[in-house]
Design a protein around this motif. Structure first.
Motif, PDB file in Angstrom:
ATOM      1  N   VAL A  42       4.694 -25.418   2.498  1.00 17.28           N
ATOM      2  CA  VAL A  42       4.591 -26.158   1.557  1.00 17.28           C
ATOM      3  C   VAL A  42       4.398 -27.805   1.850  1.00 17.28           C
ATOM      4  N   GLU A  43       3.499 -28.451   1.690  1.00 19.50           N
ATOM      5  CA  GLU A  43       3.331 -29.856   2.254  1.00 19.50           C
ATOM      6  C   GLU A  43       4.505 -30.772   1.654  1.00 19.50           C
ATOM      7  N   PRO A  44       5.059 -31.792   2.434  1.00 20.63           N
ATOM      8  CA  PRO A  44       5.784 -32.814   2.007  1.00 20.63           C
ATOM      9  C   PRO A  44       5.220 -33.618   0.931  1.00 20.63           C
ATOM     10  N   ILE A  45       6.093 -34.199   0.221  1.00 18.67           N
ATOM     11  CA  ILE A  45       5.816 -34.935  -0.766  1.00 18.67           C
ATOM     12  C   ILE A  45       6.168 -36.645  -0.567  1.00 18.67           C
ATOM     13  N   THR A  46       5.333 -37.437  -0.328  1.00 21.50           N
ATOM     14  CA  THR A  46       5.557 -38.750  -0.199  1.00 21.50           C
ATOM     15  C   THR A  46       5.266 -39.753  -1.334  1.00 21.50           C
ATOM     16  N   GLN A  47       6.036 -40.311  -2.094  1.00 24.09           N
ATOM     17  CA  GLN A  47       5.747 -41.214  -3.064  1.00 24.09           C
ATOM     18  C   GLN A  47       6.595 -42.226  -3.425  1.00 24.09           C
ATOM     19  N   ASP A  48       6.090 -43.224  -4.090  1.00 26.40           N
ATOM     20  CA  ASP A  48       6.826 -44.544  -4.550  1.00 26.40           C
ATOM     21  C   ASP A  48       8.146 -44.255  -5.110  1.00 26.40           C
ATOM     22  N   TYR A  49       9.257 -44.889  -4.743  1.00 27.68           N
ATOM     23  CA  TYR A  49      10.554 -44.624  -5.523  1.00 27.68           C
ATOM     24  C   TYR A  49      10.186 -44.701  -6.824  1.00 27.68           C
ATOM     25  N   GLY A  50      10.986 -43.711  -7.493  1.00 28.10           N
ATOM     26  CA  GLY A  50      11.051 -43.694  -8.899  1.00 28.10           C
ATOM     27  C   GLY A  50      10.070 -43.101  -9.711  1.00 28.10           C
ATOM     28  N   THR A  51       9.045 -42.707  -8.758  1.00 28.47           N
ATOM     29  CA  THR A  51       7.749 -42.186  -9.838  1.00 28.47           C
ATOM     30  C   THR A  51       8.026 -40.742 -10.022  1.00 28.47           C
ATOM     31  N   ASN A  52       7.238 -39.922 -10.891  1.00 30.02           N
ATOM     32  CA  ASN A  52       7.701 -38.581 -11.043  1.00 30.02           C
ATOM     33  C   ASN A  52       7.166 -37.698 -10.084  1.00 30.02           C
ATOM     34  N   VAL A  53       7.830 -36.552  -9.785  1.00 30.93           N
ATOM     35  CA  VAL A  53       7.758 -35.771  -8.640  1.00 30.93           C
ATOM     36  C   VAL A  53       7.293 -34.340  -9.363  1.00 30.93           C
ATOM     37  N   THR A  54       6.323 -33.776  -8.803  1.00 33.60           N
ATOM     38  CA  THR A  54       5.870 -32.435  -9.474  1.00 33.60           C
ATOM     39  C   THR A  54       6.185 -31.491  -8.228  1.00 33.60           C
ATOM     40  N   ALA A  55       7.210 -30.594  -8.919  1.00 30.59           N
ATOM     41  CA  ALA A  55       7.560 -29.433  -7.891  1.00 30.59           C
ATOM     42  C   ALA A  55       6.527 -28.642  -7.463  1.00 30.59           C
ATOM     43  N   PRO A  56       6.638 -28.116  -6.012  1.00 26.89           N
ATOM     44  CA  PRO A  56       5.297 -27.364  -5.613  1.00 26.89           C
ATOM     45  C   PRO A  56       5.449 -25.798  -6.078  1.00 26.89           C
ATOM     46  N   ALA A  57       4.651 -25.251  -5.927  1.00 24.08           N
ATOM     47  CA  ALA A  57       4.452 -23.967  -6.011  1.00 24.08           C
ATOM     48  C   ALA A  57       5.365 -23.125  -5.254  1.00 24.08           C
ATOM     49  N   GLU A  58       6.004 -22.033  -5.561  1.00 24.48           N
ATOM     50  CA  GLU A  58       6.568 -21.042  -4.834  1.00 24.48           C
ATOM     51  C   GLU A  58       6.216 -20.783  -3.441  1.00 24.48           C
ATOM     52  N   PRO A  59       6.987 -20.765  -2.414  1.00 20.21           N
ATOM     53  CA  PRO A  59       6.220 -20.423  -1.106  1.00 20.21           C
ATOM     54  C   PRO A  59       6.592 -18.706  -1.219  1.00 20.21           C
ATOM     55  N   THR A  60       5.950 -18.004  -0.221  1.00 16.28           N
ATOM     56  CA  THR A  60       6.094 -16.665  -0.076  1.00 16.28           C
ATOM     57  C   THR A  60       6.259 -16.482   1.488  1.00 16.28           C
ATOM     58  N   LYS A  61       7.087 -15.304   1.487  1.00 20.16           N
ATOM     59  CA  LYS A  61       7.141 -14.945   3.114  1.00 20.16           C
ATOM     60  C   LYS A  61       7.098 -13.158   3.060  1.00 20.16           C
ATOM     61  N   THR A  62       6.355 -12.684   3.962  1.00 25.88           N
ATOM     62  CA  THR A  62       6.364 -11.331   4.284  1.00 25.88           C
ATOM     63  C   THR A  62       7.703 -10.867   4.342  1.00 25.88           C
ATOM     64  N   GLY A  63       7.997  -9.660   3.570  1.00 24.72           N
ATOM     65  CA  GLY A  63       9.093  -8.890   3.822  1.00 24.72           C
ATOM     66  C   GLY A  63      10.385  -9.615   2.860  1.00 24.72           C
ATOM     67  N   TYR A  64      10.102 -10.575   2.240  1.00 21.47           N
ATOM     68  CA  TYR A  64      11.110 -11.474   1.429  1.00 21.47           C
ATOM     69  C   TYR A  64      10.732 -11.705   0.121  1.00 21.47           C
ATOM     70  N   THR A  65      11.610 -11.934  -0.750  1.00 21.81           N
ATOM     71  CA  THR A  65      11.428 -12.497  -2.207  1.00 21.81           C
ATOM     72  C   THR A  65      12.096 -14.074  -2.183  1.00 21.81           C
TER      73      THR A  65
END
Length: 269
Positions: A42-65
Motif C-alpha cells: 500500500v503506497e504511502p500518502i503524501t499531501q498538504d496539511y488539511g487536504t482530503n485523504v482518500t483511504a487506500p484499497a484493502e491489502p491482501t495477504k496469502t493465508g490471512y483475512t
C-alpha cells in the motif's frame, strides 16, 4: 503586502518612517505510511496539511483475512507524519479425508493454517487391507506424505489400499445323514486368500459319498470378505446301493432297493 518584496531578517531600515511587515506562509506536507506486515504493498500518502485523504484499497495477504487498520485513517491530512498498521486474521483451511471404507484413527487434523508447522500425515486403517498412503486424487494421484508449513487452501486427500493376501475364510463340508434329509458338518477347512477376490471351494473325496452340486444351501464360491466372514459350503450325499440276495436254488428273497452307504439293513427271512 501580498505580492510585496521579501524582507529578510537582518534587513536595515534606512527610511525615517513607520513600516508594516506581512508574514507569508507555505503549507507543509505530511505522509501517512502503511505498515502491511507481509501483505500486498500500500503506497504511502503524501499531501498538504488539511487536504482530503482518500483511504487506500484493502491489502491482501496469502493465508490471512484483512481485519482492518490498527487506527482509523484520517479524512484530512494531520499536521504530522503517521504510520498505520494492517491487522490480519489467519485463515483456517479444511482437510477432507476420503477413506474408501477405512478409519482415520491416526489423529490426523481436520484443519490447518499457514502458520502451522509441517504436518506429517499418519496412516489410516481398514480391515482386510494394508494402507498404501494418502494421495491427492481418487485415481492416479500423487502421494502426499506431509502438509508443508506455509501451504494454503482446502485439501482433499484419498486413502489408497492394498488388499491383504492372508484374509481368512472357511470351507465347510457336510455329509448326508444315514437317515432323514439332514446333513452333518464333517470337516472345516480354514484357508486364507486375497481380500475381495473370488475363492472357489475344492471338494473332498469321501469313501461312500458323492458331492451334491444341486443342494439348495451349497455355496461353492464367493468373494473373500475383509472381515474374514466368508463361509463356503459343500454337501455330500451317501452313495445308494441295492442289496440283492442269491438263494442258490432256494426260495427267492426280495432285493432291498436304495440303501444308503453305512446304513444297517435287516436280515431277510
Amino acid at each position: 503586502a501580498t505580492g510585496g518584496d521579501e524582507v529578510t531578517a537582518g534587513t536595515i531600515v534606512t527610511t525615517a518612517e513607520d513600516h508594516t511587515l506581512y508574514a507569508q506562509w507555505k503549507i507543509n506536507q505530511y505522509t501517512i505510511t502503511f505498515e502491511i506486515g507481509g501483505g500486498s504493498v500500500v503506497e504511502p500518502i503524501t499531501q498538504d496539511y488539511g487536504t482530503n485523504v482518500t483511504a487506500p484499497a484493502e491489502p491482501t495477504k496469502t493465508g490471512y483475512t484483512f481485519k482492518g487498520w490498527g487506527q482509523e485513517i484520517p479524512t484530512t491530512m494531520p499536521a504530522e507524519n503517521i504510520t498505520i498498521t494492517a491487522q490480519w486474521t489467519v485463515v483456517e483451511y479444511g482437510i477432507t479425508y476420503n477413506l474408501a471404507g477405512g478409519i482415520n484413527d491416526g489423529d490426523n487434523p481436520a484443519t490447518y493454517t499457514i502458520e502451522d508447522e509441517t504436518i506429517t500425515l499418519k496412516a489410516a486403517t481398514k480391515t482386510g487391507y494394508t494402507f498404501a498412503g494418502w494421495y491427492d486424487a481418487e485415481e492416479s494421484g500423487s502421494k502426499v506424505e506431509a502438509i508443508a508449513k506455509g501451504t494454503t487452501g482446502d485439501i482433499d486427500l484419498y486413502a489408497y489400499w492394498a488388499p491383504n493376501t492372508n484374509t481368512v475364510y472357511k470351507v465347510e463340508h457336510y455329509q448326508q445323514n444315514i437317515d432323514g434329509d439332514d446333513y452333518t458338518l464333517k470337516d472345516t477347512d480354514n484357508l486364507t486368500g486375497t481380500t475381495d477376490t473370488t475363492a472357489t471351494a475344492t471338494a473332498k473325496v469321501y469313501t461312500g459319498f458323492t458331492e451334491n452340486i444341486d443342494h439348495e444351501s451349497r455355496v461353492a464360491s464367493g468373494d473373500i470378505v475383509a472381515d474374514g466372514s466368508l463361509v463356503l459350503k459343500l454337501y455330500y450325499d451317501r452313495v445308494i446301493f441295492d442289496v440283492c440276495f442269491n438263494s442258490n436254488g432256494g426260495s427267492p428273497v426280495s432285493d432291498i432297493i436304495g440303501v444308503r452307504y453305512e446304513a444297517t439293513i435287516d436280515k431277510p427271512v
